[in-house]
Design a protein around this motif. Structure first.
Motif: not given
Length: 324
Positions: A293, A296-297
């Motif tokens: 995650e 992804r950011r």
């Protein structure tokens, strides 16, 4: 007169049948692969979107980048350095510091017993890793784009130490070979230590890439790669086309591994080398990395070309952005 040998054990019978079925399977797929890898289909159909991206929004090339691309198109291989590509940025110190602080894996269960890697085969993307960051620099991607004629996907990135094995018989990637499946492959290698003839330098047969003068010799196989006998290679090519890539730490090698090459024949000294592998978007295999995650950011802050490079199929990520 042909002699037919009958397998004497159940085990050998099963092995023979497995080999026969594998051969028939590959033979059945051969026409499909030949059509798929014909230049009009591969370039004009399967990778049309990536080709159009390159035509419409080509990444700029530095003067050094232009020299590298011209050499790649002629020879299939080109040599540069971190300082020439990124003056004043001291990438070598970043790489060597990271390597010192992260010991390599002490054992391996793969076929390359002379090989020690520094992270998992399927690493979780970590954009603080300087090697990954380097692989996504537009200055590097632009060289691959202009050589391949399309935007590329990053398929794999790895750091490995090659251990000396004396004068053992070359095996696997230590033998002359062409990588399978793709008409063109783009790879970037970086030496983190000084590599002389005893440390297994990367070795390339100039002009053996698809567009090269000798590209027709020892054609690629679509599955498993092409491994011609060394004696036949010696007879087929001019001796001056064999290019042994010795070099200081910080040497950068760009090459098309659809041409003949080998490496890792370390006899006395180790070689520490980073590899970034890029392919056309049509490449059928999954990318060798996983998403987190956090990655992804962070990925949305990368350049469009870098986001695109990370957008290939892999085991833990599906494309969720038009840029990827």
């Amino acid at each position: 007169m042909y002699e037919i040998t009958i397998p004497r054990t159940k085990k050998s019978h099963h092995a023979t049948m497995a080999a026969l079925l594998k051969h028939l399977y590959h033979a059945a797929l051969e026409p499909y692969h030949r059509l798929r890898m014909s230049y009009p289909v591969w370039y004009g159909v399967l990778n049309r979107e990536a080709v159009n991206r390159h035509r419409q929004t080509p990444l700029p090339l530095s003067e050094e980048g232009r020299r590298i691309v011209e050499t790649l198109k002629r020879d299939g291989v080109a040599v540069s350095s971190l300082d020439a590509l990124f003056p004043g940025e001291d990438w070598l110190t970043k790489f060597q510091t990271w390597e010192r602080e992260h010991p390599h894996v002490e054992s391996t269960t793969g076929k390359k017993q002379f090989w020690r890697e520094y992270w998992d085969l399927l690493p979780t993307l970590d954009l603080s890793n300087p090697f990954l960051r380097f692989s996504l620099e537009d200055n590097i991607l632009s060289i691959g784009h202009h050589y391949m004629g399309m935007w590329l996907r990053l398929r794999q990135y790895l750091l490995a130490k090659t251990l000396p094995t004396g004068h053992a018989e070359p095996i696997l990637s230590q033998r002359w070979h062409k990588d399978p499946t793709e008409k063109k492959w783009f790879k970037c290698f970086i030496y983190l230590n000084d590599v002389d003839e005893t440390a297994g330098p990367f070795t390339y047969m100039r002009e053996s890439n698809h567009d090269g003068r000798f590209g027709h010799l020892f054609p690629q196989k679509f599955i498993g790669g092409t491994y011609p006998p060394e004696t036949e290679v010696d007879q087929a090519f001019p001796k001056e086309n064999v290019t042994v890539m010795t070099g200081k730490a910080g040497t950068v090698i760009f090459c098309d591994v659809a041409g003949l090459h080998f490496g890792g024949r370390a006899t006395e000294n180790p070689r520490i080398m980073f590899t970034a592998c890029y392919n056309a978007p049509s490449f059928p295999e999954a990318c060798h990395f996983r998403w987190s995650e956090g990655a992804r950011r962070e990925a949305v802050t990368l350049s469009p070309a870098a986001q695109y490079a990370l957008g290939g199929r892999n085991l833990a990520h599906k494309t969720g952005s038009a840029n990827m």
